[in-house]
Design a protein around this motif. Sequence first.
Motif, PDB file in Angstrom:
ATOM      1  N   GLY A 130      49.189 -27.890   0.362  1.00  0.00           N
ATOM      2  CA  GLY A 130      49.864 -27.755   1.511  1.00  0.00           C
ATOM      3  C   GLY A 130      50.125 -28.608   2.338  1.00  0.00           C
ATOM      4  N   ILE A 131      49.986 -29.804   2.052  1.00  0.00           N
ATOM      5  CA  ILE A 131      50.389 -31.246   2.724  1.00  0.00           C
ATOM      6  C   ILE A 131      51.396 -31.125   3.648  1.00  0.00           C
ATOM      7  CG2 ILE A 131      51.244 -32.377   1.127  1.00  0.00           C
ATOM      8  CD1 ILE A 131      49.873 -34.840   2.030  1.00  0.00           C
ATOM      9  N   ALA A 132      52.759 -30.436   3.237  1.00  0.00           N
ATOM     10  CA  ALA A 132      53.827 -30.469   4.065  1.00  0.00           C
ATOM     11  C   ALA A 132      53.808 -29.847   5.240  1.00  0.00           C
ATOM     12  CB  ALA A 132      54.900 -30.095   3.279  1.00  0.00           C
ATOM     13  N   PHE A 133      52.705 -28.944   5.469  1.00  0.00           N
ATOM     14  CA  PHE A 133      52.463 -27.835   6.517  1.00  0.00           C
ATOM     15  C   PHE A 133      52.129 -28.504   7.763  1.00  0.00           C
ATOM     16  CE2 PHE A 133      52.534 -25.243   2.833  1.00  0.00           C
ATOM     17  CZ  PHE A 133      53.730 -24.192   3.280  1.00  0.00           C
ATOM     18  N   ALA A 134      51.467 -29.906   7.509  1.00  0.00           N
ATOM     19  CA  ALA A 134      50.898 -30.598   8.791  1.00  0.00           C
ATOM     20  C   ALA A 134      52.115 -31.053   9.445  1.00  0.00           C
ATOM     21  CB  ALA A 134      50.273 -31.970   8.012  1.00  0.00           C
ATOM     22  N   LEU A 135      53.634 -31.095   8.936  1.00  0.00           N
ATOM     23  CA  LEU A 135      54.438 -31.525   9.799  1.00  0.00           C
ATOM     24  C   LEU A 135      55.057 -30.413  10.568  1.00  0.00           C
ATOM     25  CD1 LEU A 135      55.980 -34.085   7.155  1.00  0.00           C
ATOM     26  CD2 LEU A 135      54.596 -34.583   9.255  1.00  0.00           C
ATOM     27  N   HIS A 166      51.957 -54.596   3.073  1.00  0.00           N
ATOM     28  CA  HIS A 166      52.435 -53.361   3.533  1.00  0.00           C
ATOM     29  C   HIS A 166      53.585 -52.367   2.952  1.00  0.00           C
ATOM     30  CE1 HIS A 166      49.534 -54.434   7.474  1.00  0.00           C
ATOM     31  NE2 HIS A 166      48.878 -54.479   6.219  1.00  0.00           N
ATOM     32  N   GLY A 167      54.180 -53.261   2.422  1.00  0.00           N
ATOM     33  CA  GLY A 167      55.464 -52.564   1.894  1.00  0.00           C
ATOM     34  C   GLY A 167      54.993 -51.855   0.539  1.00  0.00           C
ATOM     35  N   ALA A 168      54.163 -52.415  -0.185  1.00  0.00           N
ATOM     36  CA  ALA A 168      53.308 -51.889  -1.273  1.00  0.00           C
ATOM     37  C   ALA A 168      52.402 -50.555  -1.063  1.00  0.00           C
ATOM     38  CB  ALA A 168      52.679 -52.785  -2.151  1.00  0.00           C
ATOM     39  N   MET A 169      51.826 -50.758   0.174  1.00  0.00           N
ATOM     40  CA  MET A 169      50.985 -49.424   0.667  1.00  0.00           C
ATOM     41  C   MET A 169      51.811 -48.514   0.985  1.00  0.00           C
ATOM     42  SD  MET A 169      48.202 -51.383   3.376  1.00  0.00           S
ATOM     43  CE  MET A 169      47.208 -52.576   2.917  1.00  0.00           C
ATOM     44  N   LEU A 170      52.801 -48.736   1.459  1.00  0.00           N
ATOM     45  CA  LEU A 170      53.976 -47.453   1.728  1.00  0.00           C
ATOM     46  C   LEU A 170      54.514 -46.883   0.618  1.00  0.00           C
ATOM     47  CD1 LEU A 170      56.058 -49.041   4.883  1.00  0.00           C
ATOM     48  CD2 LEU A 170      53.981 -46.953   4.880  1.00  0.00           C
ATOM     49  N   GLY A 171      54.587 -47.721  -0.496  1.00  0.00           N
ATOM     50  CA  GLY A 171      55.083 -47.140  -1.904  1.00  0.00           C
ATOM     51  C   GLY A 171      54.245 -46.263  -2.244  1.00  0.00           C
ATOM     52  N   VAL A 172      52.883 -46.700  -2.297  1.00  0.00           N
ATOM     53  CA  VAL A 172      51.720 -45.660  -2.758  1.00  0.00           C
ATOM     54  C   VAL A 172      51.596 -44.543  -2.059  1.00  0.00           C
ATOM     55  CG1 VAL A 172      49.123 -45.689  -3.142  1.00  0.00           C
ATOM     56  CG2 VAL A 172      50.432 -47.595  -3.836  1.00  0.00           C
ATOM     57  N   ALA A 173      51.824 -44.806  -0.518  1.00  0.00           N
ATOM     58  CA  ALA A 173      51.736 -43.472   0.128  1.00  0.00           C
ATOM     59  C   ALA A 173      52.932 -42.623  -0.180  1.00  0.00           C
ATOM     60  CB  ALA A 173      51.961 -44.221   1.726  1.00  0.00           C
ATOM     61  N   MET A 174      54.018 -43.062  -0.347  1.00  0.00           N
ATOM     62  CA  MET A 174      55.234 -42.117  -1.039  1.00  0.00           C
ATOM     63  C   MET A 174      55.089 -41.574  -2.151  1.00  0.00           C
ATOM     64  SD  MET A 174      57.494 -41.779   1.730  1.00  0.00           S
ATOM     65  CE  MET A 174      58.602 -40.865   0.724  1.00  0.00           C
ATOM     66  N   LEU A 175      54.505 -42.213  -3.067  1.00  0.00           N
ATOM     67  CA  LEU A 175      54.282 -41.567  -4.419  1.00  0.00           C
ATOM     68  C   LEU A 175      52.997 -40.506  -4.123  1.00  0.00           C
ATOM     69  CD1 LEU A 175      54.180 -44.723  -6.703  1.00  0.00           C
ATOM     70  CD2 LEU A 175      55.998 -42.712  -6.613  1.00  0.00           C
ATOM     71  N   ARG A 176      52.097 -40.696  -3.269  1.00  0.00           N
ATOM     72  CA  ARG A 176      50.904 -39.797  -3.153  1.00  0.00           C
ATOM     73  C   ARG A 176      51.537 -38.396  -2.611  1.00  0.00           C
ATOM     74  NH1 ARG A 176      45.429 -40.334  -3.028  1.00  0.00           N
ATOM     75  NH2 ARG A 176      45.825 -42.202  -4.365  1.00  0.00           N
ATOM     76  N   LEU A 177      52.303 -38.785  -1.582  1.00  0.00           N
ATOM     77  CA  LEU A 177      52.828 -37.844  -0.754  1.00  0.00           C
ATOM     78  C   LEU A 177      53.712 -36.780  -1.437  1.00  0.00           C
ATOM     79  CD1 LEU A 177      53.301 -36.207   1.981  1.00  0.00           C
ATOM     80  CD2 LEU A 177      54.945 -37.898   2.295  1.00  0.00           C
ATOM     81  N   ARG A 178      54.560 -37.371  -2.218  1.00  0.00           N
ATOM     82  CA  ARG A 178      55.594 -36.687  -3.350  1.00  0.00           C
ATOM     83  C   ARG A 178      54.816 -35.955  -4.422  1.00  0.00           C
ATOM     84  NH1 ARG A 178      60.753 -40.977  -3.785  1.00  0.00           N
ATOM     85  NH2 ARG A 178      61.402 -40.480  -1.821  1.00  0.00           N
ATOM     86  N   GLY A 179      53.866 -36.680  -5.085  1.00  0.00           N
ATOM     87  CA  GLY A 179      52.930 -35.908  -5.768  1.00  0.00           C
ATOM     88  C   GLY A 179      52.043 -34.594  -5.378  1.00  0.00           C
ATOM     89  N   LYS A 180      51.652 -34.713  -3.984  1.00  0.00           N
ATOM     90  CA  LYS A 180      50.873 -33.748  -3.502  1.00  0.00           C
ATOM     91  C   LYS A 180      51.821 -32.479  -3.156  1.00  0.00           C
ATOM     92  CE  LYS A 180      46.978 -34.473  -1.405  1.00  0.00           C
ATOM     93  NZ  LYS A 180      46.068 -34.904  -0.269  1.00  0.00           N
ATOM     94  N   LEU A 181      53.031 -32.777  -2.795  1.00  0.00           N
ATOM     95  CA  LEU A 181      53.711 -31.619  -2.694  1.00  0.00           C
ATOM     96  C   LEU A 181      53.600 -30.477  -3.300  1.00  0.00           C
ATOM     97  CD1 LEU A 181      57.224 -33.077  -1.104  1.00  0.00           C
ATOM     98  CD2 LEU A 181      55.395 -31.865   0.179  1.00  0.00           C
ATOM     99  N   ASP A 182      53.528 -30.583  -4.727  1.00  0.00           N
ATOM    100  CA  ASP A 182      53.866 -29.459  -5.535  1.00  0.00           C
ATOM    101  C   ASP A 182      52.436 -28.569  -5.776  1.00  0.00           C
ATOM    102  OD1 ASP A 182      55.776 -28.247  -7.479  1.00  0.00           O
ATOM    103  OD2 ASP A 182      54.540 -28.697  -8.895  1.00  0.00           O
ATOM    104  N   TYR A 183      51.482 -29.070  -5.467  1.00  0.00           N
ATOM    105  CA  TYR A 183      50.141 -28.618  -5.529  1.00  0.00           C
ATOM    106  C   TYR A 183      49.137 -28.348  -4.526  1.00  0.00           C
ATOM    107  CZ  TYR A 183      47.858 -33.002  -5.676  1.00  0.00           C
ATOM    108  OH  TYR A 183      47.264 -34.249  -5.422  1.00  0.00           O
TER     109      TYR A 183
END
Length: 241
Positions: free
Chosen positions: A171-176, A152-169
Amino acid sequence: MDEATFLESYDPAAFERPSVAVDLILMSVVEGAPAVLLTRRDQHPFQGDWALPGGFVGIGESLDAAAHRILAEKAHMADAYVEQLYTFGAVDRDPRMRIISVAYFALIPATVFAAALRAAPELALARLTVPAGGLVEARLAEGEILTLAFDHGAMLGVAMLRLRGKLDYSGIAFALLPERFTLRALQDVYEAILDTRLNKPAFRRRMLDRGWLAATGERETGASFRPAELYRYHPHGEAPR
C-alpha cells in the motif's frame, strides 16, 4: 588471551576505515509526475550541482539517528517515516575519499514540502523522468535539467525501480494521498509513478478486489458534476472505521 585482554590491546588503526554517509530520497507526486527534494551544493566537490539531502554519520550515531538528524537539518522536516533503501559503496563514488552511503527513502505528500521550501531557498522539488534506457533525469518546474552530484542519479534510479516494484504488492502509494480520497486520485498516483495510462474499469476493479479500500459513505465536495465517492486505505486485518 581472553576477550577483554584482546580488546584492550586491539589497534583500531590496523585497518583503514571508510567514512559512512546517509542520503535521503524524499519523493512525492507533483502535477502528475514523481518528484524528489534536492538541495543545491554550495561547496566543493560538485559545487553548484544538485544533490539529495545528506551528511556524514557521527562516530557515536546510528544510521537511523543520522537519517532523522539530516531530515531536520538539511530537509527542514520535523518528522517523516524513512526506511533504508540501498547501500552505495562504489570505490570512486566520492572524489574526496572512500565514502559508503546508505540511502533512505520516503514517500511524502507534496503539501508537506511547502514549509521546507519556504525555509530553505537552496531546496527544490524536482520532477523526475525516466527516459527509455537512460538514467533518471531531474527537472525544475520550468523544464531545466539538473546536474546531479555524486551517484545520486543512480540512487534515484534504484528508488524508482523499488517504488514501481512495490506498487503491485503493498500500500505504498497511499502515503501520497489524504486520509479520504477518490479512486480517480488513487489512479492518478499510480499513473504518475508508472508513467503510463491505466484502464479505468480494470484499475478500479483490481483495487477493490484487493480489499485495501473501505468506502466512507462520503462524497467529494466542490465537484461540478456528480461527486465521486470517497474511500480510505483499509489494510488487511484492520477493522473498518
